[in-house]
Design a protein around this motif. Structure first.
Motif, PDB file in Angstrom:
ATOM      1  N   ASN A   2       0.828  -1.202   0.000  1.00 40.54           N
ATOM      2  CA  ASN A   2       0.000   0.000   0.000  1.00 40.54           C
ATOM      3  C   ASN A   2       0.869   1.261   0.000  1.00 40.54           C
ATOM      4  OD1 ASN A   2      -2.488  -1.288  -0.076  1.00 40.54           O
ATOM      5  ND2 ASN A   2      -2.641  -1.451   2.151  1.00 40.54           N
TER       6      ASN A   2
ATOM      7  N   THR B  45       2.637  -2.301  -9.551  1.00 41.37           N
ATOM      8  CA  THR B  45       1.179  -2.372  -9.706  1.00 41.37           C
ATOM      9  C   THR B  45       0.732  -3.815  -9.902  1.00 41.37           C
ATOM     10  OG1 THR B  45       1.284  -0.182 -10.729  1.00 41.37           O
ATOM     11  CG2 THR B  45      -0.767  -1.406 -10.975  1.00 41.37           C
TER      12      THR B  45
ATOM     13  N   HIS C 249       1.069  -5.628  -6.568  1.00 44.04           N
ATOM     14  CA  HIS C 249      -0.047  -5.178  -5.741  1.00 44.04           C
ATOM     15  C   HIS C 249      -1.317  -5.947  -6.123  1.00 44.04           C
ATOM     16  CE1 HIS C 249      -3.324  -2.320  -4.589  1.00 44.04           C
ATOM     17  NE2 HIS C 249      -2.523  -1.996  -3.592  1.00 44.04           N
TER      18      HIS C 249
ATOM     19  N   PHE D  12      -3.266  -8.858  -3.657  1.00 42.14           N
ATOM     20  CA  PHE D  12      -4.635  -8.722  -3.172  1.00 42.14           C
ATOM     21  C   PHE D  12      -5.582  -9.713  -3.838  1.00 42.14           C
ATOM     22  CE2 PHE D  12      -2.976  -4.651  -1.660  1.00 42.14           C
ATOM     23  CZ  PHE D  12      -3.472  -4.675  -0.360  1.00 42.14           C
TER      24      PHE D  12
ATOM     25  N   ASP E  29     -10.434  -5.912  -1.130  1.00 42.89           N
ATOM     26  CA  ASP E  29      -9.126  -6.396  -1.586  1.00 42.89           C
ATOM     27  C   ASP E  29      -9.194  -6.868  -3.030  1.00 42.89           C
ATOM     28  OD1 ASP E  29      -7.957  -5.883   0.850  1.00 42.89           O
ATOM     29  OD2 ASP E  29      -8.139  -7.940   1.589  1.00 42.89           O
TER      30      ASP E  29
ATOM     31  N   GLU F 132     -11.283  -5.963  -5.284  1.00 40.49           N
ATOM     32  CA  GLU F 132     -11.503  -4.813  -6.157  1.00 40.49           C
ATOM     33  C   GLU F 132     -10.175  -4.086  -6.397  1.00 40.49           C
ATOM     34  OE1 GLU F 132     -13.445  -2.332  -8.703  1.00 40.49           O
ATOM     35  OE2 GLU F 132     -14.144  -4.190  -7.774  1.00 40.49           O
ATOM     36  N   ARG F 133      -9.340  -3.994  -5.356  1.00 44.93           N
ATOM     37  CA  ARG F 133      -8.000  -3.411  -5.529  1.00 44.93           C
ATOM     38  C   ARG F 133      -7.202  -4.226  -6.540  1.00 44.93           C
ATOM     39  NH1 ARG F 133      -8.333  -3.345   0.220  1.00 44.93           N
ATOM     40  NH2 ARG F 133      -8.665  -1.234   1.032  1.00 44.93           N
TER      41      ARG F 133
ATOM     42  N   LYS G 210      -8.433  -3.496 -10.129  1.00 40.30           N
ATOM     43  CA  LYS G 210      -8.022  -2.185 -10.635  1.00 40.30           C
ATOM     44  C   LYS G 210      -6.537  -2.168 -10.985  1.00 40.30           C
ATOM     45  CE  LYS G 210     -11.568   0.633  -8.371  1.00 40.30           C
ATOM     46  NZ  LYS G 210     -11.842   1.693  -7.356  1.00 40.30           N
ATOM     47  N   SER G 211      -5.727  -2.792 -10.138  1.00 45.39           N
ATOM     48  CA  SER G 211      -4.284  -2.808 -10.403  1.00 45.39           C
ATOM     49  C   SER G 211      -3.956  -3.605 -11.660  1.00 45.39           C
ATOM     50  CB  SER G 211      -3.524  -3.386  -9.198  1.00 45.39           C
ATOM     51  OG  SER G 211      -3.573  -2.496  -8.114  1.00 45.39           O
TER      52      SER G 211
END
Length: 476
Positions: free
Chosen positions: A148, A217, A220, A224, A233, A235-236, A239-240
């Motif tokens: 993060n 990215t 990340h 998650f 998590d 959703e993160r 997006k990444s």
């Protein structure tokens, strides 16, 4: 006038003392050892640099020392030094007033007089490596705040870039230097354009959007996706991975994970998954380029004199030649997820306008001050007409020229031990849990540990080096 000359002389002495520092020599030795995959020697050089560095160079040595420790398998030591580097950054960020005074001093010396605060890419990769160290050490949950923080560092880089622009503009206004007029000077503009055009290696490398690091990215997203526990998590992760897919559209492994997240391919969610991460090569470095010109400078009372102006700028160089070697896992070719050359170039090109502006300001201020000192002592010598005053005038001219040259030095500090490329392979974990890794004509076998999602991390700086392989579990 006398006080101005005295101040310049004092700063010249400080600059000359700073010039005695062995940073550049040691940094070059570190890079040579790293390129040869002599990680033991590289660690010793970085350890020495870290131990002896003054406050201005402390951070850059911490970053290199932590990376060499990591390459040699000392994860605990690497993490301690990365943590110390993070503390150094936080310390500098909290001392705006102190930094401002140093930046004023740099107005009449050079940017090496400032502390190395970490480029945007440095801050992102520092946290990325901290996350990898946690994961390799089995501290999966501890990797969450590090990832993060790495993600946040990408946003912070934009704010720091805005600050660089403001400081550069402030320096120009404070010293009453019309930078745009200087840049439009035919001799200066031609020299700058020739320098840009000559750097064909850098010109051939693309840049990324803003300060987004695709590897950070991607990591990340993968973290998650597999270690996440909430809908937020996942959703993160989505997006990444979508961001990476937009930046690296040819990577089919990223698309497979996106399908898995979207449940478009139920089969992709069945069975165990292994990711193979290839960290290859050595990222570009910074070299110095000098531009020496004669330009007219006002010396007061409507008079103008022609004086030398010394412009020393960083130049992106040290690009590897020959491209990437073939890299594969169980015969599956690896696909690039991040070109670190582009990461470094993006950072450099974003910072270059501010660096150029501040360099032109310092060069002009020093040349103007030198011209004024020369005119004053020449007028004094002419009024006296004796040999002693003539010697003073000659000595001043020699001294101001020496000062201009001694304090004209580009800031070429950079994290030397970053890689050139990150590539990945995504595969179902083999039944025998054996993965054959190939980098160029070197191949090694790795045994994948028990786990639903596992990672094989491969480190290599050249095809001639035997790859260093580590494994860890991302999800049990």
């Amino acid at each position: 006038m006398l006080s101005r000359i005295s101040a310049i002389a004092a700063l010249a002495c400080a600059a000359l003392l700073a010039g005695c520092s062995s940073y550049h020599d040691d940094a070059n030795s570190l890079r040579v050892s790293w390129l040869r995959a002599d990680f033991d020697r590289a660690e010793k050089i970085a350890q020495k640099g870290n131990a002896s560095a003054d406050e201005n160079d402390k951070l850059v040595w911490q970053l290199d020392f932590a990376t060499t420790l990591r390459a040699n398998g000392d994860i605990a030591g690497s993490q301690r030094v990365f943590d110390a580097a993070a503390d150094t950054i936080a310390n500098w960020d909290s001392q705006a007033d102190v930094l401002m005074s140093k930046e004023i001093a740099a107005g009449v010396t050079n940017l090496n007089a400032l502390p190395y605060r970490g480029k945007g890419s440095d801050r992102i990769m520092l946290q990325t490596y901290r996350a990898l160290n946690f994961l390799e050490n089995g501290q999966t949950e501890e990797a969450r705040p590090a990832l993060n923080a790495a993600f946040q560092a990408q946003s912070d880089a934009l704010a720091n870039h805005a600050r660089e622009i403001a400081v550069a503009q402030g320096a120009a206004e404070k010293n009453s230097v019309d930078v745009e007029k200087l840049k439009s000077n035919p001799k200066i503009s031609e020299a700058l354009e020739n320098e840009r055009a000559a750097n064909t290696e850098a010109n051939s490398v693309a840049v990324y959007a803003d300060y987004v690091n695709p590897f950070t990215t991607w990591l990340h997203g993968i973290y998650f996706m597999h270690a996440g526990i909430t809908d937020g998590d996942f959703e993160r992760a989505k997006k990444s991975l979508e961001r990476v897919s937009q930046m690296i559209p040819r990577n089919s492994f990223v698309r497979e994970d996106l399908k898995s997240l979207a449940a478009e391919d139920p089969a992709a969610n069945s069975g165990e998954i292994t990711y193979v991460i290839f960290e290859y090569g050595v990222a570009p470095t910074l070299w110095k380029t000098n531009i020496d010109l004669l330009i007219p400078v006002p010396t007061g009372y409507g008079r103008i004199t022609v004086v030398p102006i010394a412009i020393s700028l960083p130049r992106l160089g040290g690009f590897s030649r020959g491209g990437l070697p073939p890299m594969s896992a169980n015969g599956v070719p690896a696909q690039t997820v991040c070109d670190m050359r582009s990461v470094v170039k993006t950072d450099f090109e974003n910072s270059y306008p501010s660096i150029l502006k501040r360099t032109l300001v310092t060069a002009f201020v020093k040349s103007a001050a030198s011209a004024a000192a020369n005119v004053a002592t020449s007028a004094y010598a002419n009024s006296r007409g004796d040999a002693g005053s003539a010697l003073i005038a000659i000595g001043t001219m020699i001294g101001t020229s020496a000062f201009t040259l001694a304090t004209s030095d580009a800031d070429t500090r950079i994290w030397q031990t970053l890689p050139e490329n990150y590539s990945i392979v995504r595969m179902k974990t083999p039944e025998d849990r054996r993965v054959n890794i190939a980098v160029g004509y070197r191949s090694v076998a790795a045994t994948v540990p028990a786990g639903a999602t596992t990672v094989v991390f491969v480190k290599s700086v050249s095809p001639a080096q035997w790859p260093i392989v580590k494994t860890f579990v991302l999800k049990k």
